[in-house]
Scaffold this motif. Structure first.
Motif, PDB file in Angstrom:
ATOM      1  N   GLU A 192       0.849  -1.276  -0.026  1.00  0.00           N
ATOM      2  CA  GLU A 192       0.079  -0.049  -0.068  1.00  0.00           C
ATOM      3  C   GLU A 192       0.869   1.222   0.092  1.00  0.00           C
ATOM      4  OE1 GLU A 192      -3.203   2.354   2.926  1.00  0.00           O
ATOM      5  OE2 GLU A 192      -2.394   0.468   3.573  1.00  0.00           O
ATOM      6  N   TRP A 193       1.790   1.480   0.684  1.00  0.00           N
ATOM      7  CA  TRP A 193       2.677   2.513   0.793  1.00  0.00           C
ATOM      8  C   TRP A 193       3.527   2.649  -0.487  1.00  0.00           C
ATOM      9  CZ3 TRP A 193       6.047   0.834   5.917  1.00  0.00           C
ATOM     10  CH2 TRP A 193       4.914   0.976   6.913  1.00  0.00           C
ATOM     11  N   ASP A 194       3.871   1.622  -1.248  1.00  0.00           N
ATOM     12  CA  ASP A 194       4.524   1.672  -2.463  1.00  0.00           C
ATOM     13  C   ASP A 194       3.530   2.461  -3.308  1.00  0.00           C
ATOM     14  OD1 ASP A 194       6.562   1.202  -4.170  1.00  0.00           O
ATOM     15  OD2 ASP A 194       5.320  -0.379  -5.369  1.00  0.00           O
ATOM     16  N   GLU A 195       2.198   1.793  -3.423  1.00  0.00           N
ATOM     17  CA  GLU A 195       1.182   2.671  -4.212  1.00  0.00           C
ATOM     18  C   GLU A 195       1.223   4.016  -4.023  1.00  0.00           C
ATOM     19  OE1 GLU A 195      -2.150   3.340  -6.637  1.00  0.00           O
ATOM     20  OE2 GLU A 195      -0.549   1.814  -6.769  1.00  0.00           O
ATOM     21  N   ILE A 196       0.860   4.400  -2.820  1.00  0.00           N
ATOM     22  CA  ILE A 196       0.770   5.708  -2.247  1.00  0.00           C
ATOM     23  C   ILE A 196       2.207   6.718  -2.667  1.00  0.00           C
ATOM     24  CG2 ILE A 196       0.437   7.485  -0.445  1.00  0.00           C
ATOM     25  CD1 ILE A 196      -1.057   5.316   0.729  1.00  0.00           C
ATOM     26  N   SER A 197       3.322   6.122  -2.388  1.00  0.00           N
ATOM     27  CA  SER A 197       4.484   6.798  -2.714  1.00  0.00           C
ATOM     28  C   SER A 197       4.605   7.231  -4.325  1.00  0.00           C
ATOM     29  CB  SER A 197       5.609   5.931  -2.292  1.00  0.00           C
ATOM     30  OG  SER A 197       5.969   4.830  -3.332  1.00  0.00           O
ATOM     31  N   ARG A 198       3.967   6.387  -5.125  1.00  0.00           N
ATOM     32  CA  ARG A 198       4.049   6.851  -6.450  1.00  0.00           C
ATOM     33  C   ARG A 198       2.974   7.749  -7.141  1.00  0.00           C
ATOM     34  NH1 ARG A 198       7.512   3.008  -9.068  1.00  0.00           N
ATOM     35  NH2 ARG A 198       8.307   1.315  -7.499  1.00  0.00           N
ATOM     36  N   ARG A 199       2.014   7.888  -6.251  1.00  0.00           N
ATOM     37  CA  ARG A 199       0.657   8.458  -6.882  1.00  0.00           C
ATOM     38  C   ARG A 199       0.452   9.592  -6.044  1.00  0.00           C
ATOM     39  NH1 ARG A 199      -2.646   5.149  -9.373  1.00  0.00           N
ATOM     40  NH2 ARG A 199      -3.611   7.277 -10.063  1.00  0.00           N
ATOM     41  N   LEU A 200       1.410  10.083  -5.131  1.00  0.00           N
ATOM     42  CA  LEU A 200       1.149  11.668  -4.322  1.00  0.00           C
ATOM     43  C   LEU A 200       0.756  12.715  -5.264  1.00  0.00           C
ATOM     44  CD1 LEU A 200       2.926  11.254  -0.935  1.00  0.00           C
ATOM     45  CD2 LEU A 200       0.343  11.727  -1.288  1.00  0.00           C
ATOM     46  N   TYR A 201       0.018  13.673  -5.261  1.00  0.00           N
ATOM     47  CA  TYR A 201      -0.100  14.680  -5.852  1.00  0.00           C
ATOM     48  C   TYR A 201       0.670  15.745  -5.811  1.00  0.00           C
ATOM     49  CZ  TYR A 201      -2.550  18.690  -7.820  1.00  0.00           C
ATOM     50  OH  TYR A 201      -2.986  19.910  -8.602  1.00  0.00           O
ATOM     51  N   VAL A 202       1.552  16.328  -6.725  1.00  0.00           N
ATOM     52  CA  VAL A 202       2.093  17.533  -6.488  1.00  0.00           C
ATOM     53  C   VAL A 202       1.704  18.599  -7.340  1.00  0.00           C
ATOM     54  CG1 VAL A 202       4.499  18.224  -6.698  1.00  0.00           C
ATOM     55  CG2 VAL A 202       4.338  16.271  -6.002  1.00  0.00           C
ATOM     56  N   PRO A 203       1.352  19.669  -6.835  1.00  0.00           N
ATOM     57  CA  PRO A 203       0.662  20.976  -7.802  1.00  0.00           C
ATOM     58  C   PRO A 203       1.791  21.569  -8.677  1.00  0.00           C
ATOM     59  CG  PRO A 203       0.557  21.398  -5.601  1.00  0.00           C
ATOM     60  CD  PRO A 203       1.068  20.193  -5.772  1.00  0.00           C
ATOM     61  N   PHE A 204       1.300  21.977  -9.826  1.00  0.00           N
ATOM     62  CA  PHE A 204       2.435  22.801 -10.789  1.00  0.00           C
ATOM     63  C   PHE A 204       1.392  24.088 -11.138  1.00  0.00           C
ATOM     64  CE2 PHE A 204       4.484  18.853 -10.825  1.00  0.00           C
ATOM     65  CZ  PHE A 204       5.677  19.157 -11.114  1.00  0.00           C
ATOM     66  N   HIS A 205       2.272  25.144 -11.616  1.00  0.00           N
ATOM     67  CA  HIS A 205       1.571  26.485 -12.307  1.00  0.00           C
ATOM     68  C   HIS A 205       2.861  27.138 -12.760  1.00  0.00           C
ATOM     69  CE1 HIS A 205       3.164  28.619  -8.782  1.00  0.00           C
ATOM     70  NE2 HIS A 205       3.079  29.650  -9.385  1.00  0.00           N
ATOM     71  N   GLU A 206       2.390  27.207 -14.024  1.00  0.00           N
ATOM     72  CA  GLU A 206       3.401  28.138 -15.021  1.00  0.00           C
ATOM     73  C   GLU A 206       4.622  27.622 -15.396  1.00  0.00           C
ATOM     74  OE1 GLU A 206       4.058  32.110 -13.672  1.00  0.00           O
ATOM     75  OE2 GLU A 206       1.551  32.428 -12.801  1.00  0.00           O
ATOM     76  N   GLY A 207       4.219  26.225 -15.183  1.00  0.00           N
ATOM     77  CA  GLY A 207       5.771  25.328 -15.642  1.00  0.00           C
ATOM     78  C   GLY A 207       6.629  25.066 -14.424  1.00  0.00           C
ATOM     79  N   VAL A 208       6.211  25.595 -13.081  1.00  0.00           N
ATOM     80  CA  VAL A 208       6.968  25.406 -11.978  1.00  0.00           C
ATOM     81  C   VAL A 208       6.225  24.655 -10.892  1.00  0.00           C
ATOM     82  CG1 VAL A 208       8.354  27.303 -12.487  1.00  0.00           C
ATOM     83  CG2 VAL A 208       6.558  27.443 -10.555  1.00  0.00           C
ATOM     84  N   ILE A 209       6.931  23.990  -9.693  1.00  0.00           N
ATOM     85  CA  ILE A 209       6.122  23.352  -8.792  1.00  0.00           C
ATOM     86  C   ILE A 209       5.464  24.303  -7.875  1.00  0.00           C
ATOM     87  CG2 ILE A 209       6.373  21.902  -6.822  1.00  0.00           C
ATOM     88  CD1 ILE A 209       9.003  21.071  -7.808  1.00  0.00           C
ATOM     89  N   SER A 210       4.142  24.091  -7.903  1.00  0.00           N
ATOM     90  CA  SER A 210       3.318  25.119  -6.706  1.00  0.00           C
ATOM     91  C   SER A 210       3.650  24.581  -5.299  1.00  0.00           C
ATOM     92  CB  SER A 210       2.022  24.932  -7.027  1.00  0.00           C
ATOM     93  OG  SER A 210       1.550  25.397  -8.428  1.00  0.00           O
TER      94      SER A 210
END
Length: 807
Positions: free
Chosen positions: A560-578
């Motif tokens: 389960e941890w492996d699945e979550i580690s690969r699918r956590l959401y990281v937001p972006f805007h204007e081509g950079v990390i939010s």
């Protein structure tokens, strides 16, 4: 090195600068520390003579605006420094008690004080003319013994230049103190000591003692002081004054131009937390009775400091090297490998130098342990064990909010519960405001990262497979249970947290606090989960069963941890990390307008709040937040982490664009921000790296935050500058049993030398333009493997190798 390079000196007396000087002249030995206040002064708004013992806390309630608040403080202990004097000439009136502010009604003619960094002493020399024209010269030396952690001493010598008579001395221990060193805490309870008693010693009239205890944590404290004088005087001429909270001895010493006088005050401090004692009082009295004279104490104290300097050799030219040595001095005074490693203490964010943050332990160890790992690994292990002992409390805290695993507190003290205050004061507006910083759950990732890095450097498999694994797995379990699957994003999200920024604690259109999908939090959570999966699957079978049984690990959890580690959401805007979800929708701040209006806008949060506005509306950060990822991970490592998360278009160009974006939107309201930006920009050879390095070096010695250093140094920033030279500029990593180098020297700092200890072997590195010289001392018994570019060398004991830097 010249003597001046081993001194941190102040010429002339300046009452406005005295609070800063007192903090930066603090002496300590990892168990005990005393601020550099003048012994003849009391806490009066200019001076603050504070003494602290590592890990000694007390909890006190405060009724504020109808609310009962609790806070735990590192306790200001009885003031042992008290030594005041006045002249008593044969003819003419007696002088007033001397203070540097009043100069006995006369005038200070000379005044100099300095830290002798090599010897670990505070020296003071001054000359004054009293109100009747008599001239007196005073020389003073102070130590907090690095060899014996319970001892401190003060020696004062007097010379009467043009008068004859006596000098009247009062040597005392004062228990009428509180925690009053931080003005913005003045509305909070500051009384921590009770049951004060004083007395003398039946066997030695030169010894007095004060006994007390903390009023909630019930820690007993005894301070015993022995005062000896030169020339010796009769016992009956020593006048002892006692009350419940103060005990002192007054004596007159004959003095003349050709007959100087001197006073030696030796102090022993013990508490009921100390091991191998029958009682604090008997231990303190025995120790002070047996203590040798000041000259002998000084000799053994210097030897102890000399051993520390050999293990932490650092040679950086010019003023940067001078400041780095000051930083290293205060790191070792706070966290001594000889004494702190024997205690149950963590890393106090403001050292043992003052009462800011109430002496609490934050995530600052993230900036401290990487340096210690390569010099004093046993000390690093002891500091990580502070976290391990509080793992059960971290698990209870997680359970209390309905989560599994371990939720470490943002501020920690004696027992590991959350010590973050519920409110904080904005000095600019005078308003008490909610403090939501306890939502910085990323402190757990910092603990996990420190566990991993310690294992990488030391190869301590026993720790990694037991306590280290247990902490890591419980922190991963918390992140897994905190992640919520979002069908719209088809990813897991972590909601309602704070990142390192601290200025943003909520959305401007929400009544609730917390932010969603803070990038730093989510990326580090992914790293923790992925690393925990590797540990769970690779632990030796014998260890796996033991650890899994201890924490109640279910069979399917790592998958389960492996699945979550690969699918956590990281937001972006204007081509950079939010920085967090919705950051890109915030308003731009008029940076130029605010700088023009206020000048220093480091504490932008206080400025905006005083205008009834909030940083939550703007793209503005207190300190490195998203950029912090570049402090933990090299760009190639960061790319790998994002690819693991499924963001395969993320590359080093995206990272450089992200850094540049936040560079223009950060006010640097934390001393840690300069360290992180110097690190990240230095690795990419950015032209601004040196200016941030200078900010990081100046942060405490110049008090660039405007009055905060006087309340305690910023230990993370100090250690961070040392690690910036050690790892940041050299690209030093510990991988596959070798030291890997990838230098990115700054043009302004292209030559320097230092030593590290890697898996039991001392390795010396000398960076020079175009090359690095690597050597191993002849007394070592094993070689060191070093890799630079595509070349790997083994440097044998007694040999040195010169490696050219890649073009």
């Amino acid at each position: 090195m010249t003597d001046s390079a081993w001194e941190w000196a102040y010429d002339g007396y300046d009452p406005e600068a005295e609070p800063l000087r007192e903090a930066l002249c603090t002496l300590g030995n990892g168990y005990l520390a005393t601020r550099g206040a003048a012994p003849e002064t009391t806490a009066d708004g200019v001076h603050y003579p504070g003494t602290y013992a590592a890990g000694l806390y007390n909890r006190a309630p405060t009724l504020l605006a109808g609310r009962r608040l609790e806070h735990e403080d590192m306790v200001n202990l009885p003031n042992w420094l008290v030594l005041r004097f006045r002249v008593r000439p044969e003819d003419g009136p007696d002088g007033d008690w001397f203070t540097p502010d009043g100069a006995a009604g006369g005038e200070l003619l000379e005044y100099r004080q300095w830290l002798d960094l090599r010897s670990g002493t505070l020296e003071r020399r001054f000359r004054y003319r009293d109100a009747h024209g008599r001239h007196t010269r005073v020389e003073q030396s102070r130590l907090v013994h690095m060899g014996d952690p319970h001892l401190a001493a003060l020696r004062t010598a007097f010379v009467a230049e043009d008068w004859t008579g006596a000098i009247e001395i009062e040597s005392a221990i004062d228990g009428s103190i509180g925690n009053t060193g931080v003005p913005r805490y003045s509305d909070l309870a500051d009384h921590h000591l009770t049951s004060l008693h004083t007395g003398g010693d039946d066997t030695d009239p030169a010894i007095v003692w004060l006994r007390c205890r903390t009023n909630e944590s019930d820690i007993r404290i005894v301070v015993a002081a022995r005062t000896r004088v030169e020339p010796e005087i009769r016992r009956e001429d020593i006048r002892t004054h006692r009350s419940d909270f103060r005990v002192g001895q007054v004596m007159d010493l004959p003095i003349a131009p050709d007959r100087p006088a001197a006073v030696e005050k030796t102090v022993a401090l013990h508490t009921s937390r100390d091991p191998a004692i029958s009682s604090p009082q008997s231990a303190a009295l025995q120790r002070v009775r047996r203590a040798p004279a000041y000259a002998d104490l000084l000799g053994s104290h210097r030897m102890a400091w000399d051993r520390l300097w050999r293990h932490a050799a650092l040679d950086v030219p010019g003023e940067p090297g001078h400041i780095l040595r000051v930083h290293l001095f205060h790191l070792l005074a706070t966290l001594s490998p000889a004494h702190t490693a024997e205690l149950d203490v963590g890393v106090p964010a403001r050292g043992l130098h003052g009462e800011a943050y109430r002496g609490h332990v934050f995530w600052d160890e993230l900036f401290v342990l990487p340096y210690l790992n390569l010099h004093f690994p046993d000390l690093s292990k002891a500091l990580i064990n502070y976290r391990y002992r509080r793992l059960p409390e971290a698990c209870r805290s997680a359970h209390a909010i309905g989560r599994a695993g371990a939720m470490y507190p943002w501020q920690s003290g004696s027992d590991g519960r959350e010590e973050t205050p519920e409110v904080h004061l904005n000095p600019r507006s005078g308003r008490w405001l909610p403090d939501n910083s306890r939502l910085q759950h990323h402190v757990g990732s910092a603990v996990a990262y420190n566990v991993w890095r310690y294992g990488q450097v030391t190869g301590d498999v026993e720790f990694a497979h037991s306590r280290g694994a247990e902490m890591l797995l419980q922190i991963a379990r918390f992140w897994a249970d905190s992640a919520v699957y979002d069908r719209q994003h088809e990813r897991y999200r972590i909601l309602g947290v704070l990142g390192p920024d601290e200025y943003h604690d909520g959305y401007p259109d929400r009544d609730t606090s917390g932010l969603d999908d803070n990038a730093y939090t989510n990326v580090t959570a992914s790293w923790v989960l992925a690393h925990a999966v590797r540990v769970a699957r690779t632990l030796p079978v014998s260890r796996r069963g033991e650890v899994f049984e201890r924490i109640g690990m279910a069979e399917g959890e790592p998958d389960e941890w492996d699945e979550i580690s690969r699918r956590l959401y990281v937001p972006f805007h204007e081509g950079v990390i939010s920085q967090f979800e919705g950051y890109g929708d915030l308003e731009e701040l008029d940076w130029e307008g605010y700088r023009k209006k206020y000048g220093d806008i480091r504490r932008l949060d206080r400025i905006l709040e005083s205008e009834h506005d909030t940083v939550n509306r703007y793209k503005a950060s207190k300190q490195a937040d998203t950029v912090m990822l570049g402090y933990l991970f090299q760009p190639r490592e960061l790319v790998a982490v994002f690819h693991h998360l499924g963001y395969t278009s993320f590359d080093e160009d995206t990272w450089r664009d992200t850094v540049a974006y936040y560079l223009d939107r950060t006010s640097h309201g934390s001393t840690l921000s300069g360290v992180v930006h110097a690190w990240v920009l230095g690795r990419s050879r950015h032209a601004k790296a040196w200016s941030y390095m200078q900010d990081a070096l100046a942060s405490d010695v110049c008090d660039i935050q405007g009055g905060t250093t006087s309340e305690g140094i910023h230990l993370g920033a100090m250690a961070g500058t040392l690690d910036l030279v050690q790892r940041g500029l050299t690209g030093l990593e510990t991988r596959k049993g070798a030291l890997w180098l990838d230098p990115a020297p700054l043009p302004e700092l292209s030559e320097y030398a230092f030593s590290v200890r890697f898996r039991g072997v001392e390795v010396r590195l000398h960076m020079r333009p175009g090359e690095v010289k690597v050597s191993v001392p002849e007394w070592e018994e094993a070689p060191a493997r070093v890799r630079l570019g595509e070349r790997t060398v083994e440097v044998e004991p007694g040999e040195e190798t010169v490696l050219p830097l890649p073009e």
